[in-house]
Enzyme design. Structure first.
Site, PDB file in Angstrom:
ATOM      1  N   ASN A 175       0.805  -1.234   0.000  1.00  0.00           N
ATOM      2  CA  ASN A 175       0.000   0.000   0.000  1.00  0.00           C
ATOM      3  C   ASN A 175       0.836   1.281   0.000  1.00  0.00           C
ATOM      4  O   ASN A 175       0.407   2.298  -0.524  1.00  0.00           O
ATOM      5  CB  ASN A 175      -1.058   0.003   1.107  1.00  0.00           C
ATOM      6  N   GLU A 212       4.187  -3.964  12.576  1.00  0.00           N
ATOM      7  CA  GLU A 212       3.186  -2.933  12.250  1.00  0.00           C
ATOM      8  C   GLU A 212       2.049  -3.651  11.538  1.00  0.00           C
ATOM      9  O   GLU A 212       2.142  -3.930  10.355  1.00  0.00           O
ATOM     10  CB  GLU A 212       3.793  -1.869  11.331  1.00  0.00           C
ATOM     11  N   CYS A 246      -3.570   1.164   6.780  1.00  0.00           N
ATOM     12  CA  CYS A 246      -3.935   0.540   8.058  1.00  0.00           C
ATOM     13  C   CYS A 246      -4.332   1.579   9.102  1.00  0.00           C
ATOM     14  O   CYS A 246      -4.771   1.228  10.181  1.00  0.00           O
ATOM     15  CB  CYS A 246      -2.797  -0.338   8.563  1.00  0.00           C
ATOM     16  N   GLU A 262       7.824   3.220  14.557  1.00  0.00           N
ATOM     17  CA  GLU A 262       8.618   3.663  13.411  1.00  0.00           C
ATOM     18  C   GLU A 262       8.570   5.182  13.337  1.00  0.00           C
ATOM     19  O   GLU A 262       7.596   5.796  13.757  1.00  0.00           O
ATOM     20  CB  GLU A 262       8.084   3.030  12.123  1.00  0.00           C
TER      21      GLU A 262
END
Ligand code: ADP
Length: 483
Positions: free
Chosen positions: A158, A256, A290, A463
């Site tokens: 994505n 993640e 997400c 992150e």
């Protein structure tokens, strides 16, 4: 740009890279298509166990040299890589638009966003601070933050550029070497970025990119004792499987994973801001992030008004091929993604929800879906499954306690959003929401300087931000006997 499609095709390299050398493999190849048309735009080699092992060995061999390189030199490399990316923003944007389907303008924004991680972590390389402490035993304790070792980085389709640089920036800043496995749907952006890294002077072996069957490559990466770190962005089921596979060698993990973000609009919110920000958050990448709001809860007294305003704006979003002017919503990545959005919409309708705009597959056919807004129905499905598409289901609520309970009644806890002009409420709800991130009066929270990550089954690790590099370092303590 005269012909972005041509620019994209010019950047396509149909090979993997082991220690900086192009590898085409001798076996079968994997086709990559343009999600807007289904047309094959190229192939990548279907590599397996042998090549993955070679890449791991190269990362292992390169690690001592790279990890001991002066961090300022690693920073200089990251800045040079970023400079080359800056020169290629349009081309990389076009390549992402072609293989992912996201609108070209949006894809260029991703290229800039992706690059911001390299620039940020170049600075972090120069600030890898340790500390000192006197000990009760009469020693001086000195700590260093040292690279964990060769890292395996598995990225999704994505954000083909940003998910890679968000991992490689801190990995290289810390002194790790890496083996990358990009998603098979969008490998070309990753390959182009790796080629630019080598052009920027990365030592051979510090980075390899392997294409092929995910389970095979993932199996080799996770079981190898030479790999000391896995950073994964993808679905929760795959994340759990990888964590299990990493357990025997006790690797450091960053996960993640999926989300089911709640977005809450209280009656005191500025509804126009809430509408505009909901659109920004929800329709980025055609709803395939997400952190996209998955379920929108609006206080009952303003729910009709909010829903109508939102539907009116969503109806204006142009759907189409990434390269058409003014397109805001592209195709979904694959056919089964369209099936899922359709199933979620049917569920809402069965539960008594009303469609305010959109309401099914788009007349363009293929993987296009109409931007859709619904009001009512039942939210349970949306607490546990991310739609990953352009559907906004709105549900009315009556009290803060009720909506907070609903927001938190999910296995996931990645992003969340709330809209209110009451400062007490913003802090109270913001701190009680079980999510790693909460946007208050904004639908966009991701930047290189903000910590990104989840709680519960959305994973662990952060992150970006000053915390991002922690995922790639161990703390080494030297204890100095003072006499
Ligand atoms: P998504 O639904 O976003 O495609 P996945 O978790 O399936 O999420 O994929 C994310 C990344 O993980 C991709 O690069 C994919 O190829 C990879 N992947 C999928 N299954 C496995 C697996 N069993 N082992 C290792 N990597 C995997």
């Amino acid at each position: 740009m005269a012909d972005p499609r041509a620019a994209a095709r010019a950047l396509i390299s149909e090979h993997a890279l082991i220690a900086g050398e192009a590898v085409t493999g001798s076996g079968s190849r994997i086709a990559v298509d343009d999600p807007a048309t289904g047309e094959i735009i190229g192939h990548v080699p279907d590599l397996g166990e042998a090549e993955t092992k070679q890449a791991i060995q190269a990362a292992h061999d390169a690690f001592p040299g790279w990890s001991r390189t002066d961090p300022h030199k690693r920073a200089a490399f990251l800045r040079e890589w970023a400079r080359l990316i800056d020169e290629n923003i349009d081309g990389l944007g076009a390549l992402m638009a072609l293989e992912n389907g996201k609108p070209f303008e949006e894809a260029k924004v991703e290229a800039v966003y992706a690059n911001s991680f390299l620039k940020w972590f170049a600075g972090e390389a120069e600030r890898l601070l340790g500390d000192t402490q006197d000990s009760p035993l009469g020693h001086a304790i000195i700590t260093f933050r040292q690279a964990v070792g060769p890292a395996a980085l598995i990225t999704p389709w994505n954000f083909p550029a940003a998910m890679l640089t968000r991992k490689l920036g801190p990995a290289f800043a810390a002194g790790c070497t890496a083996v990358v496995k990009p998603a098979s749907q969008t490998p070309f952006t990753a390959i182009a970025l790796v080629e630019l890294a080598y052009k920027a002077g990365l030592p051979k072996g510090a980075l390899s990119l392997i294409t092929g069957d995910a389970a095979t490559i993932g199996g080799v990466l996770t079981s190898s004792p030479l790999i000391r770190k896995l950073s994964f962005t993808g679905s929760t089921p795959v994340g759990k499987k990888l964590a299990e596979q990493c357990a025997p060698t006790l690797k450091r993990l960053s996960m993640e994973l999926g989300g089911a973000a709640p977005l809450i609009v209280f009656a005191d919110a500025d509804l126009d801001v809430a509408v505009a920000e909901t659109i920004k958050g929800k329709f980025r990448n055609s709803g395939q992030t997400c952190v996209c709001p998955n379920r929108v809860y609006v206080e009952r007294s303003v729910s009709e008004e909010f829903a109508e305003k939102l539907a009116a704006e969503v109806a204006k979003l142009k759907v189409g091929n990434a390269f058409e002017d003014g397109v805001k919503v592209g195709p979904l990545i694959e056919d089964k993604a369209v099936d899922k959005v359709e199933r979620h919409l049917e569920h809402i309708k069965e539960k008594g929800g009303r469609v305010l705009t959109g309401g099914g597959r788009h007349e363009l056919g293929g993987r296009f879906f109409q931007p859709t807004v619904t009001l009512g129905g039942d939210d349970a499905l949306f607490r546990e499954e991310e739609t990953f598409g352009p559907l906004v289901p709105i549900f009315a609520f009556d009290s803060e306690d009720e909506v907070l309970a609903k927001a938190n009644d999910s296995e996931f806890g990645l992003a969340s959003y709330l809209f209110t002009r009451d400062l007490d409420r913003a802090f109270r709800v913001g701190r009680q929401i079980e999510a790693g991130m909460c946007g208050i009066n904004t639908g966009l929270t991701s930047t290189a300087v903000a910590p990104f990550g989840g709680v519960k089954e959305s994973g662990y690790g952060r992150e970006g931000s000053t915390h991002g590099i922690d995922e790639y370092v161990d703390i080494k303590a030297l204890t100095l006997g003072l006499r």
